[in-house]
Design a protein around this motif. Structure first.
Motif, PDB file in Angstrom:
ATOM      1  N   UNK A 154      -6.656   5.986   1.782  1.00  0.00           N
ATOM      2  CA  UNK A 154      -7.117   4.664   2.207  1.00  0.00           C
ATOM      3  C   UNK A 154      -7.703   3.888   1.032  1.00  0.00           C
ATOM      4  N   UNK A 155      -8.410   4.598   0.140  1.00  0.00           N
ATOM      5  CA  UNK A 155      -8.963   3.951  -1.051  1.00  0.00           C
ATOM      6  C   UNK A 155      -7.849   3.558  -2.004  1.00  0.00           C
ATOM      7  N   UNK A 156      -6.842   4.411  -2.154  1.00  0.00           N
ATOM      8  CA  UNK A 156      -5.719   4.099  -3.044  1.00  0.00           C
ATOM      9  C   UNK A 156      -4.994   2.836  -2.596  1.00  0.00           C
ATOM     10  N   UNK A 157      -4.721   2.726  -1.295  1.00  0.00           N
ATOM     11  CA  UNK A 157      -4.067   1.517  -0.777  1.00  0.00           C
ATOM     12  C   UNK A 157      -4.963   0.301  -0.945  1.00  0.00           C
ATOM     13  N   UNK A 158      -6.232   0.469  -0.646  1.00  0.00           N
ATOM     14  CA  UNK A 158      -7.179  -0.648  -0.720  1.00  0.00           C
ATOM     15  C   UNK A 158      -7.295  -1.166  -2.153  1.00  0.00           C
ATOM     16  N   UNK A 159      -7.300  -0.264  -3.122  1.00  0.00           N
ATOM     17  CA  UNK A 159      -7.401  -0.684  -4.512  1.00  0.00           C
ATOM     18  C   UNK A 159      -6.199  -1.540  -4.904  1.00  0.00           C
ATOM     19  N   UNK A 160      -5.011  -1.110  -4.500  1.00  0.00           N
ATOM     20  CA  UNK A 160      -3.805  -1.886  -4.816  1.00  0.00           C
ATOM     21  C   UNK A 160      -3.858  -3.245  -4.145  1.00  0.00           C
ATOM     22  N   UNK A 161      -4.320  -3.301  -2.906  1.00  0.00           N
ATOM     23  CA  UNK A 161      -4.366  -4.562  -2.172  1.00  0.00           C
ATOM     24  C   UNK A 161      -5.379  -5.533  -2.760  1.00  0.00           C
ATOM     25  N   UNK A 162      -6.521  -5.018  -3.204  1.00  0.00           N
ATOM     26  CA  UNK A 162      -7.618  -5.888  -3.623  1.00  0.00           C
ATOM     27  C   UNK A 162      -7.687  -6.155  -5.111  1.00  0.00           C
TER      28      UNK A 162
END
Length: 258
Positions: A154-162
């Motif tokens: 979830x953190x990996x996806x969030x980092x890419x998104x933000x």
């Protein structure tokens, strides 16, 4: 803008876009202004992105590396061979809960959740490997549960998104999917190579325990690299970008569910 409009009209989909959409990571629909691009560039750090992708790769390796040997491992501890399904699936069950608190934690930091994830995964793999010498099926399952609770996808996806600029976000999303697929393939392959058996003092190294020891060392090395190289994004610039996210119909809580 013209190319974007033509692309929407023809509904053409290239390979990178397909992979990015498969990762369920949101993509900008409209071109960013110069000010927004400057804010995104301030938050972006290539090594930090690579650390997130490596985290994704290692986690998928960790998930599938035990598949070829879980059956024999369970039997060696006195359990039925069907228990291997519980051993393999317990990690995925624990991941459901980790997605909730990691996504909430990523509202404040990206670095601390990744550090916590690495430590929990290190401990989980040590427990998994030590279950053979302790003759405890409970330790084996607890180790896998810890590995699931350390899932930072979830953190990996969030980092890419933000934190990744819109102009390369699709490539980063494709990298996320590719890292996941590569980890799924490398896990069982590595398990097939770990066919040694030896003992050091009271610790047994075999085809059943070596996957746990290998991943424990991998997460320890990753933790050292993370502490040295990761750069926490500037939260002030992220806060400035919030009105744009609201205008485009996106909120922070919209990313955790993926």
């Amino acid at each position: 803008m013209i190319n974007s409009s033509v692309d929407k009209l023809t509904r053409s989909t290239n390979f990178l876009r397909f992979l990015g959409q498969h990762a369920l990571i949101a993509q900008e629909e409209s071109p960013s202004t110069a000010g927004e691009e400057e804010i995104e560039d301030q938050k972006y750090h290539f090594v930090s992105l690579m650390l997130n992708l490596v985290n994704t790769f290692l986690y998928m390796v960790n998930t599938y590396i035990i598949v070829p040997t879980a059956d024999d491992y369970s039997v060696s501890l006195g359990a039925a061979s069907t228990v291997c399904g519980v051993v393999i699936g317990s990690m995925a069950v624990a991941q459901v809960f980790s997605s909730v608190y990691f996504s909430a934690w990523s509202n404040k930091s990206y670095f601390k959740p990744l550090v916590f994830s690495s430590i929990v995964l290190f401990l989980g793999n040590v427990c998994y490997a030590m279950a053979y010498d302790t003759k405890s099926l409970t330790v084996l399952i607890v180790g896998r549960l810890l590995c699931g609770l350390g899932s930072a996808r979830a953190v990996n996806r969030r980092y890419i998104s933000d934190c990744v600029p819109a102009r390369i976000r699709m490539q980063a999303s494709a990298g996320f999917v590719s890292a996941s697929a590569l980890g799924m393939a490398c896990g069982p392959a590595l398990a097939g190579l770990l066919q040694w058996r030896f003992k050091i003092y009271m610790v047994t190294f075999s085809q059943s325990t070596l996957p746990g020891w290998l991943m424990a060392v991998a997460w320890l090395l990753y933790l050292v690299w993370l502490c040295i190289s990761f750069k926490e994004p500037n939260r002030a610039t992220e806060a400035d970008d919030t009105p744009h996210n609201r205008a485009s119909g996106k909120t922070k809580c919209g990313y955790w569910a993926s």
